[in-house]
Motif scaffolding. Structure first.
Motif, short mmCIF file in Angstrom:
data_model
loop_
_atom_site.label_atom_id
_atom_site.label_comp_id
_atom_site.label_asym_id
_atom_site.label_seq_id
_atom_site.Cartn_x
_atom_site.Cartn_y
_atom_site.Cartn_z
N ALA A 81 0.82 -1.22 0.00
CA ALA A 81 0.00 0.00 0.00
C ALA A 81 0.85 1.26 0.00
O ALA A 81 0.52 2.24 -0.68
CB ALA A 81 -0.94 -0.01 1.21
N VAL A 82 1.94 1.26 0.76
CA VAL A 82 2.79 2.46 0.83
C VAL A 82 3.35 2.79 -0.54
O VAL A 82 3.34 3.95 -0.98
CB VAL A 82 3.93 2.25 1.84
N VAL A 83 3.84 1.78 -1.25
CA VAL A 83 4.40 2.00 -2.59
C VAL A 83 3.33 2.56 -3.52
O VAL A 83 3.58 3.50 -4.29
CB VAL A 83 4.98 0.70 -3.15
N ALA A 84 2.13 2.01 -3.46
CA ALA A 84 1.05 2.47 -4.33
C ALA A 84 0.69 3.92 -4.05
O ALA A 84 0.49 4.72 -4.99
CB ALA A 84 -0.19 1.58 -4.13
N ILE A 85 0.64 4.29 -2.77
CA ILE A 85 0.28 5.67 -2.42
C ILE A 85 1.35 6.64 -2.88
O ILE A 85 1.06 7.71 -3.44
CB ILE A 85 0.05 5.78 -0.89
N ALA A 94 4.37 11.88 3.50
CA ALA A 94 3.44 12.05 4.62
C ALA A 94 2.27 11.08 4.50
O ALA A 94 1.85 10.47 5.49
CB ALA A 94 2.93 13.49 4.66
N LEU A 95 1.71 10.92 3.31
CA LEU A 95 0.59 10.00 3.13
C LEU A 95 1.04 8.55 3.30
O LEU A 95 0.29 7.72 3.84
CB LEU A 95 -0.05 10.21 1.75
N GLY A 96 2.26 8.26 2.86
CA GLY A 96 2.78 6.92 3.08
C GLY A 96 2.94 6.62 4.57
O GLY A 96 2.63 5.52 5.04
N ALA A 97 3.39 7.63 5.32
CA ALA A 97 3.55 7.45 6.77
C ALA A 97 2.21 7.26 7.46
O ALA A 97 2.15 6.64 8.53
CB ALA A 97 4.28 8.66 7.35
N CYS A 98 1.15 7.78 6.86
CA CYS A 98 -0.18 7.61 7.47
C CYS A 98 -0.59 6.14 7.52
O CYS A 98 -1.42 5.75 8.35
CB CYS A 98 -1.23 8.41 6.68
N ILE A 99 -0.01 5.31 6.66
CA ILE A 99 -0.31 3.88 6.68
C ILE A 99 0.57 3.14 7.67
O ILE A 99 0.10 2.26 8.40
CB ILE A 99 -0.13 3.27 5.27
N THR A 100 1.84 3.53 7.72
CA THR A 100 2.78 2.78 8.55
C THR A 100 2.78 3.21 10.01
O THR A 100 2.86 2.37 10.91
CB THR A 100 4.20 2.91 7.99
N ALA A 101 2.67 4.52 10.26
CA ALA A 101 2.76 5.02 11.64
C ALA A 101 1.70 4.44 12.58
O ALA A 101 2.01 4.13 13.74
CB ALA A 101 2.70 6.55 11.65
N PRO A 102 0.45 4.25 12.14
CA PRO A 102 -0.56 3.72 13.06
C PRO A 102 -0.30 2.29 13.54
O PRO A 102 -0.98 1.82 14.45
CB PRO A 102 -1.85 3.76 12.21
#
Length: 434
Positions: free
Chosen positions: A34-38, A54-62
């Motif tokens: 998902a991170v790569v796709a975003i 920042a949007l990629g971090a929104c997936i991983t940080a949580p």
């Protein structure tokens, strides 16, 4: 077809494990890709690199918040429902974020991706917590199944980004993200056909997240599993950065870094196959310590390789060692975790592992400009230090608990699940010392 009956299976065949591998691979492929796709979606639409990151971090940080939503794994009457719902929610919010991105403010996409990321830990450690009920009570079967679990991580970590890159080139990054979301829906359906395992006890007996973390830190074997897992995750996260930086000193083009990372990935798969073929019978606490030292040795070997072919071999060796280590940590989480907190413990360790991996990549990026070997030398030092601490702890516990009486009841089989015996388990006897 009907979902499996609500009765635990004592000696399941290969069917339940095959369904587990399919579900885990699909769900984790979505989580990993998902991170790569975003990032690709933002870049191809003209967005800034800052916004993509920042949007990629929104997936991983949580993922760090995963333990605070994982209690439902230990309290639900049927944890399959919890994991299947998490897979559906992850896919739905990811698809919504991608579809709405061109038409709304990026903040809306960020919120949706954050919600999607919150369910990620249930697709990693959460699914792994189901494995004991699928593998059966035999230690050999469980450890062989843990080799398959490691393989699902390796496959998804390779297939996810590759699938995103291929679909993005053929269609678009948004289509790639929607493909990942579809994989989550299929995973949710397969999860419902896994064997049923009853709740470990009453909801009131299940500890809260912070109390679970305190319990991990109070238990010698689980504490050692946690800090060794975190340290090794921090260390091996430096490998992709080091691979790119080392191509110059090895006399090859920068594109050859892909060969080094591929060698590590293939080594990881080979290691997981080794666990499947010949699972270890060594006590999990001792095994994690020894294998952490092995990972440190392979990382040191990478810094010493003078040629590219030897570097490829060293990266493959690091992948093999890390696969064996990961399988050992899964065994430790299963064998030392109390029944009423097993799901939370799997998620806690997994969440902190992912966080450590992100920190390791960031640290390697910050240090690589100083010296190409510095990130790995730091990783080796940290891993050896953690290994020595683990050895010292276990030696201290053996001495401190030697006068204590007979082994704890916790060393006896419970509900058909074998618990390792040995000096480290005496922590249950003498007022939880060690």
């Amino acid at each position: 077809m009907r979902p499996s009956t609500d009765h635990p299976v004592d000696e399941p065949g290969w069917g339940p494990l095959a369904r587990y591998v399919i579900a885990a691979t699909l769900a984790r492929t979505s989580d990993g890709g998902a991170v790569v796709a975003i990032v690709l979606m933002v870049n191809t639409s003209g967005g800034s690199g800052w916004l993509a990151g920042a949007l990629g971090a929104c997936i991983t940080a949580p993922h760090l918040l995963g333990p605070f939503v994982a209690r439902s794994l230990d309290t639900a009457r049927d944890s399959r429902t919890v994991i299947a719902a998490a897979s559906l929610a992850h896919g739905t919010t990811l698809a919504a974020a991608v579809l709405l991105y061109p038409h709304t403010h990026p903040a809306v996409t960020a919120v949706l991706l954050t919600i999607s990321g919150l369910f990620g830990p249930l697709l990693t450690g959460g699914i792994s917590s189901r494995l004991p009920a699928i593998a059966g009570p035999s230690q050999r079967r469980q450890r062989r199944a843990q080799g398959w679990d490691v393989a699902t991580y390796g496959i998804s970590g390779t297939v996810g980004p590759t699938l995103v890159a291929a679909v993005s080139a053929w269609a678009s990054p948004a289509t790639a993200a929607l493909t990942l979301a579809a994989g989550c829906y299929i995973a949710a359906a397969v999860i419902r056909f896994l064997p049923y395992a009853p709740a470990p006890g009453k909801t009131a007996d299940v500890p809260r997240p912070l109390r679970t973390l305190t319990g991990i830190l109070a238990s010698g074997p689980l504490r050692r599993t946690l800090y060794l897992t975190v340290t090794v995750a921090f260390s091996v996260a430096a490998l992709p950065v080091t691979a790119v930086s080392s191509t110059h000193t090895l006399g090859v083009s920068a594109a050859a870094a892909g060969i080094l990372t591929a060698a590590y990935g293939l080594g990881n798969l080979a290691g997981s196959a080794g666990v499947m073929i010949r699972p270890s019978h060594t006590e999990a606490d001792r095994l994690t310590t020894h294998l952490a030292a092995t990972v440190a040795a392979t990382l040191l070997l990478i810094t010493l390789t003078p040629s590219f072919p030897l570097a490829v071999t060293a990266y493959a060796a690091a992948g093999i060692a890390n696969a064996y280590f990961f399988a050992a940590t899964l065994a430790a989480r299963n064998e030392y975790a109390p029944d009423n907190a097993r799901g939370q413990i799997f998620v806690w360790v997994g969440a902190l592992k992912i966080t450590a991996g992100s920190a390791g990549t960031a640290a390697a990026g910050a240090l690589i400009s100083t010296s190409a070997a510095l990130p790995l030398l730091l990783a080796v030092a940290l891993t050896i230090a953690s290994t020595l601490l683990s050895l010292a702890e276990r030696r201290h516990n053996r001495r401190y608990n030697a006068p204590c009486g007979p082994a704890s009841p916790h060393t006896q089989p419970e509900n058909g699940r074998p618990h390792p015996t040995g000096p480290t388990d005496r922590i249950h006897d003498c007022s939880n010392r060690g």
